[in-house]
Enzyme design. Structure first.
Site, mmCIF file in Angstrom:
data_model
loop_
_atom_site.group_PDB
_atom_site.id
_atom_site.type_symbol
_atom_site.label_atom_id
_atom_site.label_comp_id
_atom_site.label_asym_id
_atom_site.label_seq_id
_atom_site.Cartn_x
_atom_site.Cartn_y
_atom_site.Cartn_z
ATOM 1 N N LYS A 1 59.655 35.791 31.040
ATOM 2 C CA LYS A 1 58.420 35.223 32.209
ATOM 3 C C LYS A 1 59.487 35.899 32.937
ATOM 4 O O LYS A 1 59.496 36.436 34.325
ATOM 5 C CB LYS A 1 57.875 34.545 32.466
ATOM 6 C CG LYS A 1 57.405 34.313 34.121
ATOM 7 C CD LYS A 1 55.924 33.423 33.482
ATOM 8 C CE LYS A 1 56.686 32.347 34.177
ATOM 9 N NZ LYS A 1 57.159 31.761 35.181
ATOM 10 N N ASN A 2 60.702 34.481 32.762
ATOM 11 C CA ASN A 2 61.317 34.328 34.284
ATOM 12 C C ASN A 2 62.945 34.631 34.448
ATOM 13 O O ASN A 2 63.621 34.575 34.939
ATOM 14 C CB ASN A 2 62.193 32.639 33.814
ATOM 15 C CG ASN A 2 60.793 31.300 34.478
ATOM 16 O OD1 ASN A 2 60.061 32.145 34.893
ATOM 17 N ND2 ASN A 2 60.671 30.702 33.792
ATOM 18 N N ARG B 1 55.683 32.528 42.926
ATOM 19 C CA ARG B 1 56.568 31.662 44.151
ATOM 20 C C ARG B 1 58.044 32.886 43.406
ATOM 21 O O ARG B 1 59.017 33.356 44.478
ATOM 22 C CB ARG B 1 57.186 30.235 43.688
ATOM 23 C CG ARG B 1 58.084 29.333 44.252
ATOM 24 C CD ARG B 1 58.548 28.307 43.528
ATOM 25 N NE ARG B 1 59.929 27.961 44.798
ATOM 26 C CZ ARG B 1 60.640 28.261 44.759
ATOM 27 N NH1 ARG B 1 61.427 29.319 43.880
ATOM 28 N NH2 ARG B 1 62.157 27.490 45.208
HETATM 29 C C1 EPZ Z 1 62.701 28.570 37.638
HETATM 30 O O1 EPZ Z 1 62.027 28.133 38.879
HETATM 31 C C2 EPZ Z 1 61.639 28.869 36.908
HETATM 32 N N1 EPZ Z 1 60.802 30.273 37.199
HETATM 33 C C3 EPZ Z 1 61.360 27.753 37.214
HETATM 34 O O2 EPZ Z 1 59.760 27.786 36.001
HETATM 35 C C4 EPZ Z 1 61.240 26.593 36.369
HETATM 36 O O3 EPZ Z 1 61.184 25.789 36.110
HETATM 37 C C5 EPZ Z 1 63.093 26.243 37.527
HETATM 38 O O4 EPZ Z 1 63.622 27.694 37.368
HETATM 39 C C6 EPZ Z 1 64.180 25.325 36.991
HETATM 40 O O5 EPZ Z 1 64.071 25.345 35.548
HETATM 41 C C7 EPZ Z 1 61.533 31.735 37.168
HETATM 42 O O6 EPZ Z 1 62.211 31.334 37.189
HETATM 43 C C8 EPZ Z 1 60.772 32.477 37.991
HETATM 44 P P1 EPZ Z 1 64.903 26.316 41.015
HETATM 45 P P2 EPZ Z 1 63.634 28.509 40.462
HETATM 46 O O7 EPZ Z 1 65.525 27.289 42.229
HETATM 47 O O8 EPZ Z 1 63.745 28.134 40.562
HETATM 48 C C9 EPZ Z 1 65.173 22.553 44.371
HETATM 49 C C10 EPZ Z 1 57.863 28.106 34.971
HETATM 50 O O9 EPZ Z 1 57.449 26.883 34.923
HETATM 51 N N2 EPZ Z 1 65.330 23.539 45.277
HETATM 52 O O10 EPZ Z 1 65.815 25.894 40.073
HETATM 53 O O11 EPZ Z 1 62.203 28.367 41.692
HETATM 54 C C11 EPZ Z 1 63.100 22.640 43.745
HETATM 55 O O12 EPZ Z 1 63.044 22.452 44.928
HETATM 56 C C12 EPZ Z 1 58.682 27.697 35.963
HETATM 57 O O13 EPZ Z 1 58.309 29.434 34.372
HETATM 58 C C13 EPZ Z 1 65.869 23.312 46.570
HETATM 59 O O14 EPZ Z 1 65.644 22.256 46.481
HETATM 60 O O15 EPZ Z 1 63.760 26.835 40.387
HETATM 61 C C14 EPZ Z 1 63.670 21.923 42.178
HETATM 62 O O16 EPZ Z 1 63.535 20.673 42.548
HETATM 63 C C15 EPZ Z 1 58.211 27.070 36.795
HETATM 64 N N3 EPZ Z 1 66.412 24.346 47.206
HETATM 65 C C16 EPZ Z 1 65.047 22.328 41.792
HETATM 66 O O17 EPZ Z 1 65.935 22.611 42.933
HETATM 67 C C17 EPZ Z 1 66.099 25.952 46.667
HETATM 68 O O18 EPZ Z 1 66.587 26.500 48.046
HETATM 69 C C18 EPZ Z 1 64.973 23.683 41.009
HETATM 70 O O19 EPZ Z 1 64.527 24.648 41.145
HETATM 71 C C19 EPZ Z 1 65.627 26.094 45.382
HETATM 72 C C20 EPZ Z 1 65.254 24.760 44.717
#
Ligand code: EPZ
Length: 422
Positions: A22-23, A92
């Protein structure tokens, strides 16, 4: 709405095949917008989130055909730059059209995704990266409005956040940089396998990318990108979920096929520490639950650390592990919506800040449960596999976002599980 009804206590035996990731497929579908010709994506999982992304691409003006596990995307020359709140608010990951729209059209209007049950989900790193490439960005009426006065230009971008690197921010910057003038260096890039798969697809389209899978990615901008055919990698989170399923009941023996064990090294290591017998080949993992389990300490980290997306699932196993396990969530400190539901099934989990202290119990009892997070819902199904009696998991549409036919795959392993109308 549907519910999933699980009868606990069955040994799982046999093999299960993992679907496409999916991701990986979601950013790859967005990246197809960058091509001047059609792209063909194969090994696409049948998921709600994929359907949402198809709808979004059509709203943006692309022609999209979906048949079985293949999607054809024709961006055409009449793309529209607006991704509406009505769609972005339901998924998202829609935010990953921001980079391609900006790269292809020089402008984009994407609704802010907003938070969800696992956390605030900010996109400050996405915006920081795109501004570094020369985009002017404002936030107006809940929308990100991005415009590149001239074309985007290559830059050095540091994508470090307090939680490590960001997966989709890395994806957005990589996609926008593919058509920028000059070379971009993404420092502290995320290194998840899904980003390597995205980079591989972009390279097939004609992009010039090096370092994918490391924390320093170099993208040399090109004038245009073509279409490409690409088969998506298998879903390491689905594979991990089935590995945990194979450990839930004593006497289970499950082989997870069509997966890449290299993508699950952290989980395999923890399962072995817990006393689960795990044997891996190049494309399969066999999981056997023979003896007693041992408690574990787990901290979720960016790849290749223990994945946050398997945290709820391993907690379901920890609830039945004698002794005290400690699970600390470093990526989404509030990602514990499954704890209260597991406790309703008889587990003894106490939250201390971003850590869950799990006191193992001898048995769980089946109960009606629900969760509004995809992975929390999966954890409740896993707990139901081991619980005494029947567990009803409600709001199954959360599960359908990220798991293809999970009840059929588990039923084929011998689980007593079926989908029913609410
Ligand atoms: C991806 O989300 C995945 N989704 C998530 O999977 C996964 O949990 C996550 O990466 C972490 O591995 C997809 O790929 C579609 P991040 P993403 O930006 O990219 C903070 C699932 O269950 N952050 O890596 O949105 C954020 O709050 C989903 O399949 C900022 O602070 O996650 C988090 O604490 C859930 N500022 C951390 O970084 C930003 O601009 C990681 O988020 C972006 C993120």
């Amino acid at each position: 709405m549907d519910k999933i009804v699980v009868g606990g206590g069955k040994k799982l035996k046999g093999e299960v095949f993992v679907s496409g990731a999916k991701n990986a497929v979601l950013p790859i579908m967005a990246a197809a917008l960058l091509g001047e010709e059609a792209s063909r994506i194969e090994n696409v999982p049948s998921l709600r989130d994929v359907t949402t992304m198809v709808r979004l691409l059509r709203v943006l003006g692309a022609k999209v055909n979906q048949a079985d596990h293949v999607i054809e995307i024709k961006p055409g020359n009449t793309l529209r730059p607006v991704a509406p709140y009505s769609l972005v608010s339901t998924m998202r990951a829609s935010v990953c059209v921001l980079g391609p729209l900006l790269g292809r059209l020089g402008c984009a209007e994407v609704s802010l995704p907003g938070g969800c049950v696992i956390g605030a989900r900010p996109i400050d790193l996405h915006l920081k990266g795109l501004e570094a490439l020369g985009a002017d960005i404002t936030i107006e009426h809940g929308y990100v409005k991005a415009r590149a006065a001239k074309s985007l230009r290559g830059a050095e971008v540091y994508l470090g956040g307090s939680f490590g690197s960001s997966v989709l921010a890395t994806a957005n910057v990589m996609m926008a940089a593919a058509l920028a003038k000059g070379t971009t260096y993404i420092e502290n890039a995320a290194s998840e396998p899904e980003l390597v798969d995205l980079a591989d697809f972009l390279v097939k389209m004609g992009a010039k990318i090096k370092g994918q899978g490391s924390h320093l990615i170099e993208i040399q901008g090109v004038r245009k990108l073509c279409g490409a055919t690409h088969s998506v990698i298998s879903d390491r989170i689905e594979a991990g979920t089935f590995m945990v399923a194979g450990a839930m009941t004593r006497g289970s023996d499950v082989t997870v096929r069509n997966c890449n064990p290299e993508h699950n090294r952290a989980l395999i290591d923890k399962l072995r520490q817990a006393g689960v017998v795990v044997n891996a080949t190049a494309n399969s993992v066999r999981v056997r639950r023979n003896g007693l389990l041992r408690p574990v300490e787990i901290t979720t980290l960016p790849y290749p650390g223990f994945p946050t997306d398997v945290q709820a699932q391993i907690m379901a196993l920890a609830t039945l592990t004698p002794g005290i396990s400690v699970i600390t969530e470093k990526i989404y400190p509030d990602r514990f919506i499954h704890v209260s539901e597991l406790n309703r099934m008889g587990s003894k989990i106490f939250l201390e800040g971003s850590s869950a202290i799990v006191h193992g119990v001898k048995r769980l009892s089946g109960a009606p449960v629900m969760a509004s997070d995809l992975r929390a819902s999966a954890a409740l199904v896993l707990a139901g596999l081991a619980a005494e009696g029947t567990t009803e998991v409600h709001r199954v549409y959360h599960l359908d976002r990220g798991y293809e036919r999970i009840e059929e795959k588990l039923s084929a392993l011998g689980a007593s599980i079926k989908r029913e109308r609410e």
